[in-house]
Write an enzyme that holds these catalytic residues in place. Structure first.
Site: not given
Lengths: 135, 477
Positions: B95, B98, B203, B205, B233, B376, B381, B400
């Site tokens: 990815d 990402c 996601f 958020e 993300h 998560s 965050s 990260h």
């Protein structure tokens, strides 16, 4: 079932076996289908894959990567694969159905077939390998 | 304690040369005593494997969210000399780019009210999950422009504000993207997926700023107490996955050709200056730029929905920052007192440039780079700032995210997605996902606590806490 999930923190690690190389490849595809398309049926979607590589491991990862490619661009979910091997060349027929988000949700997207830890070995029960699916 | 490693500092550990045959430099990783039980032998081995690759400078590094992946461990950082070093897709992952971005809004949590209608609109507008395609028709020429211009392409097409690109790592595009090394298969996967969120751990958020640790930096970044923000993300989707797949096959042969012995076939690589190495870099840069354009388009959809639903101006929702988590880039760093151009691989790690660096967003020149660490689902965050310590110790890198502790199979076995949805609901966090299974796999219990991972990088000085954000609602593939 000739494959079993082993613990891996980030990704999905499967141990796969088969009496012959062809069976091993077929079961490897079945392991991938069980992750991505747990509820797909072999109905009206069909794709043919032909590929070649200079080692069994490279051939297996190329084959599984081709499945990821077709699943995504054709928007299909597969349930079974017929595999024919001729030396270093593979021909496979995939059977499935158009992907339907309502009926088929619950699968996990596989981003790639990792070569980490993949080693096809001849054992008492035929051929075996680990396959790490990046999810 | 795993045998063979030694403590090198309060939060730093060393894997000495000799831990695995062929190591050229020691491995170094950052972890607290509290997180030591989460360390897997497989991850250590992968850190040691990195150290065997030609041209690696100083240390094979891993951040405190280190865990067992493939090729490099997740959390791995490796810097390679341009003269005799290699480039490897195993140090980037499938990815490519990402990454994470954070968008500010002028709203507070009181303004937000019931969050379900907003989540439903976002879930409908932003294609999410397996088998979803972009509502946009992208030509092959558009795709080429996306892959070379990155976030700028999207902004020029009307998907954003002019200032957005200045608030992206590398201004939202890496130089040297060469689409001649992108296969027809990768293109076929990339065209229908621009502006899609994807599945798995990706996601969007809705968060609120709950705590400010560093008011000066928060003001410079444009963050205030109680403010509602949106975190996105996602990465380069099938285009990046296919580019990684294609080039691993090429580089496996190249490694043999150049006589590089590989402890793990996923570390397939070639000298940076070889045609095979340059081809991978050119294609990887295309995927990285595509990912920046992709996040930019999702940003646009998000702003449109919030503007309509809450009668706020599109312009009132600036981008705070956008960082890549999986990428290899050319950067200048000091090595033993000399400035050197290096190929820095970050796999599940974030760039954390300190004050005074040339690639900092406007107003942050003396503060350091904004660093975004997603929690998560259901956990905090963090926004941090980059430091000189990171420049000195980790080639300007930090963690990260939280890092998994529970495998997906265990998570599915032991965690019920419906229960998690209810539990989060009681905490005031709404979840909209394609299935309960994805909620179980990505449940907060499956991850290391983000606050502890962030404490380690803060205490070790690799980046410093600026603000804490809490989730209010999330959409997932």
């Amino acid at each position: 079932m000739p494959f079993i999930e082993r613990d891996h923190t980030a990704d999905i690690l499967m141990h796969v076996w088969g009496a012959s190389r062809e069976e091993l490849f077929r079961e490897a595809a079945a392991a991938l289908f069980s992750i991505m398309f747990p509820s797909s049926m072999p109905r009206d979607a069909h794709q043919t894959i032909v590929c070649e590589a200079d080692s069994d491991e490279a051939l297996l990862s190329t084959f599984l990567s081709e499945i990821l490619f077709f699943a995504e661009v054709e928007c299909e979910g597969y349930a079974s694969a017929d595999v024919h091997l001729d030396g270093t060349t593979l021909k496979a027929d995939l059977y499935g159905e158009p992907y339907d988000r309502d009926r088929h949700s619950g699968g996990t997207e596989v981003k790639g077939i990792s070569r980490s830890g993949m080693k096809i070995e001849k054992t008492q029960r035929g051929y075996e390998t680990d396959i790490l699916f990046d999810v | 304690m795993i045998e063979g490693i030694r403590k090198a500092g309060p939060f730093e550990w060393e894997i000495p040369v000799g831990f695995t045959p062929g190591m050229r430099v020691p491995g170094r990783f950052f972890l607290s005593e509290e997180l030591m039980p989460t360390l897997e032998e497989g991850a250590l081995q992968q850190c040691a494997n990195m150290a065997t690759l030609p041209g690696i400078e100083k240390y094979a590094l891993a951040m405190p969210d280190i865990h067992w992946g493939y090729g490099f461990p997740i959390g791995g950082v490796g810097a390679f000399s341009i003269d005799d070093g290699i480039i490897s897709p195993g140090g980037v992952g499938f990815d490519i780019n990402c990454g994470v971005r954070l968008i500010a809004t002028p709203l507070t949590t009181e303004d937000l009210g019931r969050i379900q209608p907003l989540l439903s609109h976002l879930f409908t507008r932003i294609p999410t999950g397996i088998g979803t395609k972009s509502p946009l028709r992208v030509s092959d020429q558009d795709l080429d422009a996306m892959m070379t211009e990155g976030a700028s392409w999207a902004v020029n097409q009307g998907y954003g504000l002019k200032g957005d690109v200045t608030r992206c790592e590398e201004q939202g595009s890496i130089d040297g993207a060469d689409s001649t090394h992108v296969s027809g298969k990768a293109r076929a996967r990339g065209r229908p997926q621009c502006g899609t969120l994807g599945a798995g751990n990706h996601f969007l958020e809705i968060q609120s700023v709950e705590e400010i640790f560093d008011p000066v930096a928060a003001e410079a970044f444009g963050i205030a107490q109680g403010q509602v923000c949106v975190m996105i993300h996602c990465g380069s989707r099938g285009l990046g996955h296919q580019i990684c797949t294609d080039h691993i096959a090429i580089l496996e042969k190249a490694a043999k050709k150049y006589g590089i012995s590989l402890p793990d076939p996923q570390l397939a690589c070639a000298p940076i200056t070889s045609p095979d190495g340059e081809a991978y870099f050119g294609a990887m840069a295309c995927a990285a730029n595509y990912a920046w354009a992709n996040r930019q388009m999702i940003t646009h959809f998000t702003r449109e929905i919030i503007a309509r639903q809450f009668s706020v101006d599109y312009e009132e929702m600036p981008l705070i920052y956008d960082v890549a988590h999986n990428v290899a880039k050319f950067e200048e760093h000091m090595v033993d007192g000399k400035k050197k151009k290096l190929c820095v691989h970050r796999k599940g790690a974030t760039r954390a440039f300190g004050p005074g660096n040339h690639d900092l967003p406007p107003g942050c020149e003396e503060i350091g780079q904004p660093v975004l660490i997603p929690g998560s689902m259901g956990t905090s965050s963090f926004i941090l700032k980059g430091t000189q310590t990171a420049m000195d110790r980790t080639f300007g890198s930090t963690c990260h995210g939280a890092g998994r502790v529970l495998s997906r199979s265990q998570a599915k076995k032991h965690i019920d997605g419906g229960d998690i949805r209810d539990r989060l609901g009681h905490q005031g966090i709404s979840v909209k996902a394609t299935s309960n299974k994805v909620i179980a796999e990505e449940a907060p219990d499956a991850y290391k606590p983000s606050s502890e991972v962030v404490r380690v990088v803060h205490e070790a000085g690799l980046s410093l806490r600026v603000a804490r954000l809490e989730p209010k609602g999330v959409i997932k593939g």
